[in-house]
Design an enzyme around this catalytic site. Structure first.
Site, PDB file in Angstrom:
ATOM      1  N   SER A  67       0.811  -1.179   0.154  1.00 61.91           N
ATOM      2  CA  SER A  67      -0.063   0.079   0.264  1.00 61.91           C
ATOM      3  C   SER A  67       0.845   1.256  -0.149  1.00 61.91           C
ATOM      4  O   SER A  67       0.263   2.314  -0.307  1.00 61.91           O
ATOM      5  CB  SER A  67      -0.998   0.016   1.242  1.00 61.91           C
ATOM      6  OG  SER A  67      -2.014  -0.970   1.041  1.00 61.91           O
ATOM      7  N   LYS A  70       0.270   3.330  -2.939  1.00 61.98           N
ATOM      8  CA  LYS A  70      -0.869   4.356  -3.207  1.00 61.98           C
ATOM      9  C   LYS A  70      -0.671   5.751  -3.104  1.00 61.98           C
ATOM     10  O   LYS A  70      -1.382   6.582  -3.539  1.00 61.98           O
ATOM     11  CB  LYS A  70      -1.893   3.806  -1.778  1.00 61.98           C
ATOM     12  CG  LYS A  70      -2.464   2.541  -2.092  1.00 61.98           C
ATOM     13  CD  LYS A  70      -3.248   1.969  -0.903  1.00 61.98           C
ATOM     14  CE  LYS A  70      -3.743   0.522  -1.170  1.00 61.98           C
ATOM     15  NZ  LYS A  70      -4.494  -0.157  -0.071  1.00 61.98           N
ATOM     16  N   TYR A 194      -4.403  -2.869  -9.611  1.00 60.76           N
ATOM     17  CA  TYR A 194      -3.955  -2.670  -8.326  1.00 60.76           C
ATOM     18  C   TYR A 194      -3.039  -3.763  -7.808  1.00 60.76           C
ATOM     19  O   TYR A 194      -2.466  -3.366  -7.103  1.00 60.76           O
ATOM     20  CB  TYR A 194      -5.419  -2.629  -7.738  1.00 60.76           C
ATOM     21  CG  TYR A 194      -5.300  -2.825  -6.299  1.00 60.76           C
ATOM     22  CD1 TYR A 194      -5.111  -1.183  -5.305  1.00 60.76           C
ATOM     23  CD2 TYR A 194      -5.681  -3.740  -5.213  1.00 60.76           C
ATOM     24  CE1 TYR A 194      -4.886  -1.262  -4.235  1.00 60.76           C
ATOM     25  CE2 TYR A 194      -5.464  -3.891  -4.104  1.00 60.76           C
ATOM     26  CZ  TYR A 194      -5.149  -2.824  -3.319  1.00 60.76           C
ATOM     27  OH  TYR A 194      -5.101  -2.655  -2.117  1.00 60.76           O
ATOM     28  N   TYR A 246      -4.126   3.736   8.390  1.00 62.43           N
ATOM     29  CA  TYR A 246      -5.536   3.264   8.789  1.00 62.43           C
ATOM     30  C   TYR A 246      -6.062   3.623   9.851  1.00 62.43           C
ATOM     31  O   TYR A 246      -5.861   4.709  10.505  1.00 62.43           O
ATOM     32  CB  TYR A 246      -5.583   1.895   8.205  1.00 62.43           C
ATOM     33  CG  TYR A 246      -4.799   1.380   7.098  1.00 62.43           C
ATOM     34  CD1 TYR A 246      -5.421   1.763   5.881  1.00 62.43           C
ATOM     35  CD2 TYR A 246      -3.641   0.676   7.013  1.00 62.43           C
ATOM     36  CE1 TYR A 246      -4.677   1.325   4.625  1.00 62.43           C
ATOM     37  CE2 TYR A 246      -3.000   0.409   5.829  1.00 62.43           C
ATOM     38  CZ  TYR A 246      -3.694   0.952   4.527  1.00 62.43           C
ATOM     39  OH  TYR A 246      -3.065   0.506   3.541  1.00 62.43           O
ATOM     40  N   VAL A 264       1.315  -3.645   3.859  1.00 62.01           N
ATOM     41  CA  VAL A 264       1.346  -4.590   4.506  1.00 62.01           C
ATOM     42  C   VAL A 264       2.712  -5.634   4.344  1.00 62.01           C
ATOM     43  O   VAL A 264       2.763  -6.596   4.869  1.00 62.01           O
ATOM     44  CB  VAL A 264       0.054  -5.688   4.461  1.00 62.01           C
ATOM     45  CG1 VAL A 264      -1.335  -5.127   5.133  1.00 62.01           C
ATOM     46  CG2 VAL A 264      -0.056  -6.001   2.938  1.00 62.01           C
TER      47      VAL A 264
HETATM   48  N1  GLN Z   1      -2.184  -5.433  -1.458  1.00 62.57           N
HETATM   49  C1  GLN Z   1      -2.797  -5.382  -0.235  1.00 62.57           C
HETATM   50  C2  GLN Z   1      -4.296  -5.419  -0.014  1.00 62.57           C
HETATM   51  O1  GLN Z   1      -4.925  -5.049  -1.077  1.00 62.57           O
HETATM   52  C3  GLN Z   1      -2.564  -4.018   0.241  1.00 62.57           C
HETATM   53  C4  GLN Z   1      -3.143  -3.600   1.634  1.00 62.57           C
HETATM   54  C5  GLN Z   1      -2.010  -2.871   2.442  1.00 62.57           C
HETATM   55  O2  GLN Z   1      -0.795  -2.727   2.170  1.00 62.57           O
HETATM   56  N2  GLN Z   1      -2.341  -2.540   3.508  1.00 62.57           N
HETATM   57  O3  GLN Z   1      -4.899  -6.227   0.578  1.00 62.57           O
END
Ligand code: GLN
Length: 310
Positions: A67, A70, A194, A246, A264
């Site tokens: 993420s 993003k 994505y 988050y 993650v």
């Molecule tokens: N690719 C992971 C997902 O879509 C990314 C989530 C993350 O890094 N928080 O669940």
């Protein structure tokens, strides 16, 4: 205690202190390819706006940025849609898990912010802009290589496939968005892009380098690329501060005091405005899905350098 100016000293101290915590937290096991990563790793890299680099630990080991990507797709999407993006995605902290579906129904398909998964899917759709998924993937990877000033940034096909095989939650979010008419491209194509952006493989050194424009009004000070405008840069940093971790974003702001974005895979990109871009990586996660040791390291870094924005 006075701030330490010598950044080699800062990363050395932080890496040394973190060695006592290696292996804490839990690796993301809902993506099988990430579940296999050894949690006993830690890397840190600082790149300053005047081009100094200080790294320690496993700063040259590539990991899955997940993420953290993003932040970069948000920069691309804001450049493309400008104000119109905010009709499709909000900018409030969610207070929910990153892949929560409940809020999306209540808020009629407008995700709370661009960093929770639903919001990131809308942002990715804006980057695709009705074009081919393969072109968007090439654009995103090219953007990261240019910013990292390193051709050796790749997308890990195994991680992308692993996410596609198990990404039922993301597929649900995407279909939900589609039902509210908040995706322009077909669901499968948005998911493909994505999963590939999340599967970008980068080192701390490359990631810190790539984030440097966020520390300098959108102008990458080392290659002189105006990545985005100063106003958009301020906004991206504001969203990193309020939503980048988050439902643990408040805690991160409280302890570290820098705009940050976690993934993650265990990576975190943090921005010290006018000073530096910092990447840390350690795969064990806290309950909210953020790197446990990574956040601890940034807390120490902020204390040692006095770089908190507050
Ligand atoms: N690719 C992971 C997902 O879509 C990314 C989530 C993350 O890094 N928080 O669940």
């Amino acid at each position: 205690m006075p701030a330490i100016e010598d950044l080699d000293e800062v990363v050395r101290i932080v890496a040394h202190e973190m060695s006592a915590h290696l292996g804490e937290g839990r690796v993301a096991d809902y993506i099988p390819a990430l579940a296999r990563v050894d949690p006993r790793q830690f890397g840190i890299s600082i790149v300053t706006t005047d081009g100094r680099v200080a790294s320690a630990g496993d700063a040259k080991t590539p990991f899955s940025v997940q993420s953290v990507s993003k932040v970069f797709t948000l920069a691309l999407a804001i450049n493309r849609l400008d104000e119109a993006l905010w009709n499709r995605v909000g900018r409030e902290p969610s207070g929910s898990r990153f892949n929560s579906i409940v809020q999306l129904e209540q808020e009629k398909g407008i995700p709370r912010n661009p960093f929770i998964n639903a919001g990131a899917l809308v942002v990715t759709d804006a980057v695709i802009a009705g074009g081919k998924p393969s072109e968007a993937i090439t654009d995103i990877a090219g953007f990261m290589r240019r910013l990292a000033m390193d051709e050796d940034v790749s997308i890990d096909p195994e991680v992308a496939a692993s996410e596609a095989d198990t990404g039922f939650r993301n597929a649900s979010l995407a279909y939900f968005l589609r039902s509210f008419d908040n995706l322009q491209s077909p669901v499968e194509e948005v998911l493909e892009v994505y999963f590939n952006q999340c599967a970008l493989r980068m080192t701390c050194r490359q990631l810190a380098r790539a984030g440097l424009f966020l520390a300098q009004d959108g102008l990458d000070p080392l290659n002189q690329i105006q990545v985005t405008s100063p106003q958009r840069t301020r906004r991206i940093n504001a969203i990193m501060m309020t939503c980048g971790h988050y439902d643990a974003s408040g805690d991160f702001a409280f302890k570290v005091g820098l705009p940050g974005k976690s993934g993650v895979g265990g990576g975190i990109l943090a921005i010290a405005p006018r000073r530096a871009s910092i990447a840390v990586w350690s795969p064990g996660l806290c309950e909210a899905g953020n790197s446990l040791v990574g956040a601890m390291a940034l807390q120490r870094l902020a204390a040692l350098t006095g770089w908190s924005v507050f």
